[in-house]
Design a protein around this motif. Sequence first.
Motif, mmCIF file in Angstrom:
data_model
loop_
_atom_site.group_PDB
_atom_site.id
_atom_site.type_symbol
_atom_site.label_atom_id
_atom_site.label_comp_id
_atom_site.label_asym_id
_atom_site.label_seq_id
_atom_site.Cartn_x
_atom_site.Cartn_y
_atom_site.Cartn_z
ATOM 1 N N ILE A 180 0.839 -1.203 0.000
ATOM 2 C CA ILE A 180 0.000 0.000 0.000
ATOM 3 C C ILE A 180 0.873 1.252 0.000
ATOM 4 O O ILE A 180 1.992 1.255 0.518
ATOM 5 N N GLY A 181 0.353 2.312 -0.586
ATOM 6 C CA GLY A 181 1.056 3.596 -0.601
ATOM 7 C C GLY A 181 0.157 4.663 -1.183
ATOM 8 O O GLY A 181 -1.011 4.398 -1.527
ATOM 9 N N GLY A 182 0.661 5.867 -1.321
ATOM 10 C CA GLY A 182 -0.152 6.944 -1.865
ATOM 11 C C GLY A 182 0.668 8.142 -2.298
ATOM 12 O O GLY A 182 1.757 8.394 -1.768
ATOM 13 N N PHE A 183 0.134 8.868 -3.273
ATOM 14 C CA PHE A 183 0.810 10.049 -3.816
ATOM 15 C C PHE A 183 -0.305 10.981 -4.279
ATOM 16 O O PHE A 183 -0.965 10.740 -5.283
ATOM 17 N N GLN A 184 -0.537 12.065 -3.515
ATOM 18 C CA GLN A 184 -1.679 12.940 -3.752
ATOM 19 C C GLN A 184 -1.236 14.346 -4.153
ATOM 20 O O GLN A 184 -0.530 15.017 -3.407
ATOM 21 N N HIS A 185 -1.673 14.787 -5.324
ATOM 22 C CA HIS A 185 -1.517 16.202 -5.696
ATOM 23 C C HIS A 185 -2.515 16.554 -6.780
ATOM 24 O O HIS A 185 -2.723 15.796 -7.727
ATOM 25 N N GLU A 186 -3.160 17.716 -6.622
ATOM 26 C CA GLU A 186 -4.085 18.262 -7.607
ATOM 27 C C GLU A 186 -3.386 19.452 -8.255
ATOM 28 O O GLU A 186 -3.038 20.421 -7.574
ATOM 29 N N THR A 187 -3.181 19.365 -9.563
ATOM 30 C CA THR A 187 -2.319 20.333 -10.248
ATOM 31 C C THR A 187 -3.103 21.333 -11.085
ATOM 32 O O THR A 187 -3.836 20.949 -12.008
ATOM 33 N N ASN A 188 -2.948 22.610 -10.757
ATOM 34 C CA ASN A 188 -3.459 23.720 -11.560
ATOM 35 C C ASN A 188 -2.292 24.221 -12.388
ATOM 36 O O ASN A 188 -1.378 24.874 -11.872
ATOM 37 N N THR A 189 -2.277 23.905 -13.673
ATOM 38 C CA THR A 189 -1.123 24.240 -14.505
ATOM 39 C C THR A 189 -0.987 25.745 -14.744
ATOM 40 O O THR A 189 0.005 26.189 -15.319
ATOM 41 N N PHE A 190 -1.972 26.527 -14.291
ATOM 42 C CA PHE A 190 -1.916 27.982 -14.428
ATOM 43 C C PHE A 190 -1.532 28.668 -13.110
ATOM 44 O O PHE A 190 -1.488 29.900 -13.038
ATOM 45 N N ALA A 191 -1.298 27.905 -12.055
ATOM 46 C CA ALA A 191 -1.026 28.459 -10.729
ATOM 47 C C ALA A 191 0.387 29.035 -10.650
ATOM 48 O O ALA A 191 1.248 28.712 -11.472
ATOM 49 N N PRO A 192 0.654 29.881 -9.627
ATOM 50 C CA PRO A 192 1.925 30.609 -9.576
ATOM 51 C C PRO A 192 3.107 29.843 -9.000
ATOM 52 O O PRO A 192 4.254 30.215 -9.260
ATOM 53 N N GLY A 248 -6.969 25.020 -2.188
ATOM 54 C CA GLY A 248 -7.333 23.671 -2.569
ATOM 55 C C GLY A 248 -7.433 23.499 -4.070
ATOM 56 O O GLY A 248 -7.773 22.420 -4.554
ATOM 57 N N ALA A 249 -7.114 24.544 -4.832
ATOM 58 C CA ALA A 249 -7.159 24.461 -6.293
ATOM 59 C C ALA A 249 -5.965 25.170 -6.925
ATOM 60 O O ALA A 249 -6.018 25.538 -8.085
ATOM 61 N N GLY A 250 -4.905 25.370 -6.133
ATOM 62 C CA GLY A 250 -3.678 25.934 -6.690
ATOM 63 C C GLY A 250 -3.355 27.343 -6.269
ATOM 64 O O GLY A 250 -2.282 27.859 -6.577
ATOM 65 N N GLY A 251 -4.274 28.022 -5.561
ATOM 66 C CA GLY A 251 -3.980 29.369 -5.091
ATOM 67 C C GLY A 251 -2.952 29.354 -3.968
ATOM 68 O O GLY A 251 -2.818 28.373 -3.230
ATOM 69 N N ASP A 252 -2.239 30.465 -3.827
ATOM 70 C CA ASP A 252 -1.277 30.599 -2.731
ATOM 71 C C ASP A 252 -1.922 31.167 -1.474
ATOM 72 O O ASP A 252 -1.263 31.383 -0.466
ATOM 73 N N SER A 253 -3.224 31.445 -1.540
ATOM 74 C CA SER A 253 -3.989 31.931 -0.388
ATOM 75 C C SER A 253 -3.438 33.244 0.149
ATOM 76 O O SER A 253 -3.386 33.456 1.349
ATOM 77 N N ASN A 254 -3.068 34.142 -0.758
ATOM 78 C CA ASN A 254 -2.508 35.425 -0.299
ATOM 79 C C ASN A 254 -2.974 36.625 -1.108
ATOM 80 O O ASN A 254 -2.447 37.735 -0.920
ATOM 81 N N THR A 255 -3.961 36.442 -2.011
ATOM 82 C CA THR A 255 -4.430 37.616 -2.745
ATOM 83 C C THR A 255 -5.318 38.467 -1.824
ATOM 84 O O THR A 255 -5.925 37.974 -0.875
ATOM 85 N N THR A 256 -5.392 39.747 -2.109
ATOM 86 C CA THR A 256 -5.959 40.713 -1.162
ATOM 87 C C THR A 256 -7.289 41.318 -1.600
ATOM 88 O O THR A 256 -7.803 42.217 -0.940
ATOM 89 N N GLN A 267 1.882 38.428 -2.755
ATOM 90 C CA GLN A 267 3.238 38.093 -3.185
ATOM 91 C C GLN A 267 3.306 37.238 -4.451
ATOM 92 O O GLN A 267 4.400 37.019 -4.979
ATOM 93 N N SER A 268 2.178 36.755 -4.954
ATOM 94 C CA SER A 268 2.231 35.753 -6.024
ATOM 95 C C SER A 268 2.216 36.324 -7.434
ATOM 96 O O SER A 268 2.286 35.572 -8.403
ATOM 97 N N GLY A 269 2.119 37.626 -7.568
ATOM 98 C CA GLY A 269 2.150 38.225 -8.893
ATOM 99 C C GLY A 269 0.901 37.967 -9.716
ATOM 100 O O GLY A 269 0.958 37.942 -10.953
ATOM 101 N N ILE A 270 -0.231 37.777 -9.058
ATOM 102 C CA ILE A 270 -1.494 37.555 -9.765
ATOM 103 C C ILE A 270 -1.978 38.863 -10.374
ATOM 104 O O ILE A 270 -1.971 39.914 -9.723
ATOM 105 N N ALA A 271 -2.404 38.835 -11.613
ATOM 106 C CA ALA A 271 -2.894 40.038 -12.287
ATOM 107 C C ALA A 271 -4.043 40.661 -11.503
ATOM 108 O O ALA A 271 -4.967 39.965 -11.082
ATOM 109 N N GLY A 272 -3.963 41.970 -11.296
ATOM 110 C CA GLY A 272 -5.010 42.687 -10.574
ATOM 111 C C GLY A 272 -4.869 42.644 -9.068
ATOM 112 O O GLY A 272 -5.711 43.185 -8.347
ATOM 113 N N ASP A 273 -3.797 42.034 -8.565
ATOM 114 C CA ASP A 273 -3.598 41.917 -7.122
ATOM 115 C C ASP A 273 -2.326 42.649 -6.716
ATOM 116 O O ASP A 273 -1.428 42.866 -7.532
#
Length: 498
Positions: A5-17, A312-320, A364-370
């Motif tokens: 048994i084992g596991g490898f979990q990641h949900e990838t947003n290819t547009f995330a910073p 939970g979908a690729g955000g850095d949880s820091n936009t304002t 800090q993530s350089g998101i447009a408009g933030d």
Amino acid sequence: MRIAIGGFQHETNTFAPSKATFARFEKGEGWPPLLRGADLFDAVHGTNIPIAGFVAGMKGSRHVLLPTAWAAASPSAHVTEDAYERIAAMIVDGIRAAMPVDAVYLDLHGAMVAEHVDDGEGELLERVRKLVGERVALVASLDLHANVTQRMQRNADLLIAYRTYPHVDMADTGERVALFLQRLSETEQRPHLASLRLPFLIPLQAQSTMMEPNSSIYSKLAGFDTQGSVLSFTPGFPAADFEECGPVVFAYSGDAAAARSAAERLWNIVNEAESDYDCPVYEPGDAVRKAMSVAATASRPVVIADTQDNPGAGGDSNTTGMLRALVENRAQRAAIGLMVDREAALAAHAAGEGADIEIALGGQSGIAGDAPFKERFVVERLSEGRFDCTGPFYRGVHMSIGPCACLRIGGVRVVVASDKPQMADQQMYRFIGIEPTSEKILVNKSSVHFRADFAPIAEQILVAKAPGPMLADLTEFPWTRLAPGIRVMPNGKPFQPR
């Protein structure tokens, strides 16, 4: 059986910073840290994690479980090649060391994209299949958001996906896999698979099984299951730019015709519901003003989902954007979390409780408009960020999110953390001195998982789209590699590569 048994979990947003490095899997970011060998059993016991359910499902049997490695990190951009190869090797080498084995169970997500391979799970399953051969049963649990590929299905004997979003049935799904694996061992016959792909992407905020149409669709799934067969519907993770991104229905049965019939019936149900995948989304200021209006006469908080900065979908949880909207509209008895800014948290700790500090928070993530939010805050409370979750989603998980602070500006309090789990548990407010049930407005950096613990206390739930990398309108992503002809939004225009 001897079962590796084992596991490898990641949900990838290819547009995330930011990407998922090996260090992020070592830390776990809201999940247990990287586990190897027998440490796995105690670390996941009692948690809402698929592998915990699989272990529980095998308890009392004569089967022998042989742990390899298990790792998870918060959703982000691509898993680095270094992280992927190191963790995949731990699992494959662990299986090799455990051989001979009769079966392999893997706790996978299904939407992992690495720097060097689009289909992270398909690649891992193929490596395991080559190692153990065709006669060894290879089974896996998948997230409801899996982008299920032909390679995954070709190499696994059985894949079973969650049936709830928020995912309150993760452990239950692992237990279901354990049940069906034991049935496979009795029949010694690989079940027949029927799989069909839907022709449109589904926005994340519209996929909740607490809302229509998925509430009704998933309520029908149990009725499709019969003895020895199982059916899954994965709406997909709609932020991965590769050809097999999108919703899939698939069925396993001892009878090929029965599998095909079940998959076709479910495909028709989902396809006919295309127009119903709609969820109102507000601009930040509009969301706050509506929340203030409702809260004026409500006895319970209004909860706003900051869906586009969902960690939970690729955000850095820091936009304002949502913090600005709260402050600009002079919201009172409002709280927002989690804002992930380690430097701000450390500055608050250096200043001490009761101090005034002037900082540039987030952005800090350089998101447009933030941009960073530069203001003066009061340090109300400090914490080392260690607490246990009690809600249905994070049930049993011990959080360790580094130095944290509760900062106040006017009538708004901000939970600032050093690491980035999704705001999906009421304890993520309480640990820092905020009682969520006493607030007028709560802004959660989450798309849907928060609903499991917050819907019971909410007067109303709104969804807002402040700047962030998980776009609510999927047509705004700069797609280049989707399957030609797939509709990027329900009832939208077919995608055509440029």
